[in-house]
Design a protein around this motif. Sequence first.
Motif, PDB file in Angstrom:
ATOM      1  N   GLU A 110      11.386   6.076  -0.476  1.00 26.49           N
ATOM      2  CA  GLU A 110      11.371   7.375  -0.088  1.00 26.49           C
ATOM      3  C   GLU A 110       9.900   8.496  -0.496  1.00 26.49           C
ATOM      4  N   LYS A 111       9.655   7.374  -1.362  1.00 24.35           N
ATOM      5  CA  LYS A 111       8.241   8.738  -1.649  1.00 24.35           C
ATOM      6  C   LYS A 111       6.872   8.275  -0.281  1.00 24.35           C
ATOM      7  N   ILE A 112       7.129   6.698   0.738  1.00 24.51           N
ATOM      8  CA  ILE A 112       6.318   7.107   1.361  1.00 24.51           C
ATOM      9  C   ILE A 112       6.761   7.313   2.650  1.00 24.51           C
ATOM     10  N   LYS A 113       8.190   7.534   2.897  1.00 24.27           N
ATOM     11  CA  LYS A 113       8.570   8.596   3.959  1.00 24.27           C
ATOM     12  C   LYS A 113       7.956   9.839   3.945  1.00 24.27           C
ATOM     13  N   GLN A 114       8.089  10.418   2.367  1.00 21.88           N
ATOM     14  CA  GLN A 114       7.885  11.897   1.435  1.00 21.88           C
ATOM     15  C   GLN A 114       6.498  11.577   2.448  1.00 21.88           C
ATOM     16  N   HIS A 115       5.735  10.794   2.206  1.00 19.47           N
ATOM     17  CA  HIS A 115       4.178  11.099   1.526  1.00 19.47           C
ATOM     18  C   HIS A 115       3.476  10.091   3.007  1.00 19.47           C
ATOM     19  N   PRO A 116       3.532   9.717   4.048  1.00 17.34           N
ATOM     20  CA  PRO A 116       3.002   8.713   4.921  1.00 17.34           C
ATOM     21  C   PRO A 116       1.701   8.700   4.863  1.00 17.34           C
ATOM     22  N   ASP A 117       1.017   9.529   4.687  1.00 21.51           N
ATOM     23  CA  ASP A 117      -0.790   9.322   4.274  1.00 21.51           C
ATOM     24  C   ASP A 117      -1.117   8.442   2.925  1.00 21.51           C
ATOM     25  N   ALA A 118       0.026   8.655   1.677  1.00 24.13           N
ATOM     26  CA  ALA A 118      -0.437   8.433   0.440  1.00 24.13           C
ATOM     27  C   ALA A 118       0.229   7.250   0.361  1.00 24.13           C
ATOM     28  N   ASN A 119       0.570   6.413   1.055  1.00 18.13           N
ATOM     29  CA  ASN A 119       1.040   4.602   0.372  1.00 18.13           C
ATOM     30  C   ASN A 119       0.004   4.320  -0.349  1.00 18.13           C
ATOM     31  N   SER A 120      -0.391   3.703  -1.908  1.00 21.58           N
ATOM     32  CA  SER A 120      -1.162   3.550  -1.986  1.00 21.58           C
ATOM     33  C   SER A 120      -0.603   2.703  -3.272  1.00 21.58           C
ATOM     34  N   LEU A 121      -1.813   1.800  -3.477  1.00 23.95           N
ATOM     35  CA  LEU A 121      -1.286   0.654  -4.652  1.00 23.95           C
ATOM     36  C   LEU A 121      -0.944   1.227  -5.684  1.00 23.95           C
ATOM     37  N   ALA A 122      -0.995   2.556  -6.742  1.00 17.73           N
ATOM     38  CA  ALA A 122      -0.338   2.942  -7.499  1.00 17.73           C
ATOM     39  C   ALA A 122       0.396   3.208  -7.309  1.00 17.73           C
ATOM     40  N   LEU A 123       0.883   3.957  -5.958  1.00 15.97           N
ATOM     41  CA  LEU A 123       2.451   4.325  -5.444  1.00 15.97           C
ATOM     42  C   LEU A 123       3.274   3.071  -5.355  1.00 15.97           C
ATOM     43  N   LEU A 124       2.830   1.865  -5.290  1.00 13.71           N
ATOM     44  CA  LEU A 124       3.643   0.830  -4.871  1.00 13.71           C
ATOM     45  C   LEU A 124       4.041  -0.211  -6.532  1.00 13.71           C
ATOM     46  N   SER A 125       2.601   0.499  -7.586  1.00 14.53           N
ATOM     47  CA  SER A 125       2.712  -0.399  -8.607  1.00 14.53           C
ATOM     48  C   SER A 125       3.704   0.599  -9.639  1.00 14.53           C
ATOM     49  N   TYR A 126       4.108   1.479  -9.384  1.00 14.49           N
ATOM     50  CA  TYR A 126       4.557   2.796  -9.649  1.00 14.49           C
ATOM     51  C   TYR A 126       5.512   1.603 -11.179  1.00 14.49           C
ATOM     52  N   PRO A 127       6.244   1.333 -10.849  1.00 14.17           N
ATOM     53  CA  PRO A 127       7.014   0.409 -11.685  1.00 14.17           C
ATOM     54  C   PRO A 127       6.538   0.037 -12.973  1.00 14.17           C
ATOM     55  N   ALA A 128       5.212  -0.384 -11.828  1.00 14.77           N
ATOM     56  CA  ALA A 128       4.853  -1.853 -13.776  1.00 14.77           C
ATOM     57  C   ALA A 128       4.159  -0.924 -14.701  1.00 14.77           C
ATOM     58  N   LEU A 129       3.831   0.401 -14.298  1.00 11.37           N
ATOM     59  CA  LEU A 129       3.448   1.337 -15.283  1.00 11.37           C
ATOM     60  C   LEU A 129       4.696   1.801 -16.190  1.00 11.37           C
ATOM     61  N   MET A 130       5.711   2.014 -15.592  1.00 15.91           N
ATOM     62  CA  MET A 130       6.639   3.127 -16.678  1.00 15.91           C
ATOM     63  C   MET A 130       7.525   1.779 -17.117  1.00 15.91           C
ATOM     64  N   ALA A 131       7.222   0.507 -16.765  1.00 15.07           N
ATOM     65  CA  ALA A 131       7.613  -0.788 -17.837  1.00 15.07           C
ATOM     66  C   ALA A 131       6.493  -0.920 -19.320  1.00 15.07           C
ATOM     67  N   ALA A 132       5.374  -0.481 -18.627  1.00 15.91           N
ATOM     68  CA  ALA A 132       4.674  -0.495 -19.281  1.00 15.91           C
ATOM     69  C   ALA A 132       5.004   0.128 -20.492  1.00 15.91           C
ATOM     70  N   ASP A 133       4.710   1.635 -20.409  1.00 16.16           N
ATOM     71  CA  ASP A 133       5.319   2.543 -21.110  1.00 16.16           C
ATOM     72  C   ASP A 133       6.170   2.211 -21.370  1.00 16.16           C
ATOM     73  N   ILE A 134       7.464   1.553 -20.981  1.00 15.06           N
ATOM     74  CA  ILE A 134       8.737   1.704 -22.687  1.00 15.06           C
ATOM     75  C   ILE A 134       8.048   0.515 -23.170  1.00 15.06           C
ATOM     76  N   ILE A 135       7.897  -0.702 -22.329  1.00 12.95           N
ATOM     77  CA  ILE A 135       7.070  -1.596 -23.391  1.00 12.95           C
ATOM     78  C   ILE A 135       6.429  -1.735 -24.220  1.00 12.95           C
ATOM     79  N   LEU A 136       5.614  -0.577 -24.368  1.00 12.06           N
ATOM     80  CA  LEU A 136       4.762  -0.481 -25.627  1.00 12.06           C
ATOM     81  C   LEU A 136       5.448   0.162 -26.629  1.00 12.06           C
ATOM     82  N   TYR A 137       6.579   0.143 -26.776  1.00 14.83           N
ATOM     83  CA  TYR A 137       6.979   1.463 -27.735  1.00 14.83           C
ATOM     84  C   TYR A 137       7.668   0.759 -27.889  1.00 14.83           C
ATOM     85  N   LYS A 138       8.342  -0.970 -27.970  1.00 16.27           N
ATOM     86  CA  LYS A 138       9.940  -0.493 -27.961  1.00 16.27           C
ATOM     87  C   LYS A 138      10.945  -0.658 -27.579  1.00 16.27           C
ATOM     88  N   THR A 139      11.204   0.294 -26.491  1.00 17.06           N
ATOM     89  CA  THR A 139      12.282   1.095 -26.132  1.00 17.06           C
ATOM     90  C   THR A 139      13.388   0.255 -26.373  1.00 17.06           C
TER      91      THR A 139
END
Length: 329
Positions: free
Chosen positions: A119-148
């Motif tokens: 959905e995001k790359i459809k909205q922003h075709p020029d911003a298909n970055s590695l950071a966007l692809l790895s968004y869920p890894a960052l969110m997982a890190a957030d969750i894991i760091l606090y033993k959520t």
Amino acid sequence: MNTSSQPYMRTLAGMRPTNILHIGNYFGSLEGMLELQAMPNVDCYFMVADLHAITTPYNKGELEEYSRDMVALYIAAGLDPKKSTLFIQSHIPAHTELAFLLSSMVSIARLMHLPTYKEKIKQHPDANSLALLSYPALMAADIILYKTTHVPVGLDQEPHLEITRELIRKLDTELGVKLPEPVRFSTKSSYIPSLTLDGKMSKSVPNSYIAISDSFDQIHKKIRAVPTATESGGEMSPGVKLLFDLLSLVSTEEARRYKKDFEEGSLQYSQLKDALADSLYVFLEPIQKKYGALKQDPVYVSTIIDQGTQKASAEAETQLTLIKKAMGF
Ligand code: TRP
């Protein structure tokens, strides 16, 4: 894993900093945070996900200000710094570091197939970055760091939670690191439709949303514009259903009353609309007032953020060290 009678509950949630926060965000996430904060056995961490903000085009001149404003809004909406740890994600480097480490445990293909990414790359075709692809890894890190254990987010975030749980299982089987598997904490309403009846309420679609900062007049104007046309037969049209859904979020009592009128065939939509707009404003006004006062007191807001960062940082560092060790560092 927990043997005491009080179940162990830890919550972490975050919202990306934006200048417009609407009632869809409020009822989808913030309300869940408030509910969790009100429970006696829950340890609450609430952050502003500013690192996630850079995964789509953003304005660097506004990032810091919006993040601080978001903390002010959290407090204005009822998050209490005495009960909950409030912080800004980028102030704690462990988030970025763990995200990179976790990115070695999830495949590119798995991430590319996520609906949020597509959905995001459809909205922003020029911003298909590695950071966007790895968004869920960052969110997982957030969750894991606090033993959520519980994450108050909308339904659209469920695929990210699934990735997080997969990573947690890998941490267990491959590295022997034991963590609770987080579940979504759902609120009364995790999906608020657009006022234009097309998809969900979204800040990128003008007139689709009621902003938390909307004035009395703006709210009335937007609600008045919701299409209510009924087909013959007296079925409730999608617009009328939306009006009722919104009204029941802010005033169950009134919703019941007008529902009765509807069933008796005596309901005037203009009345329903006025009642809804009034109720929405009554609901939002105290938040707006408190937010206005906090904006005048940036020192207080900074103090809260610094205290939150200190506490969250200690927790996050401990968890990061453990995982790094298990990974061989
Ligand atoms: N992706 C979430 C959203 O868009 C925001 C977020 C980032 C988040 N990190 C989080 C939510 C950790 C919960 C937990 O709504």
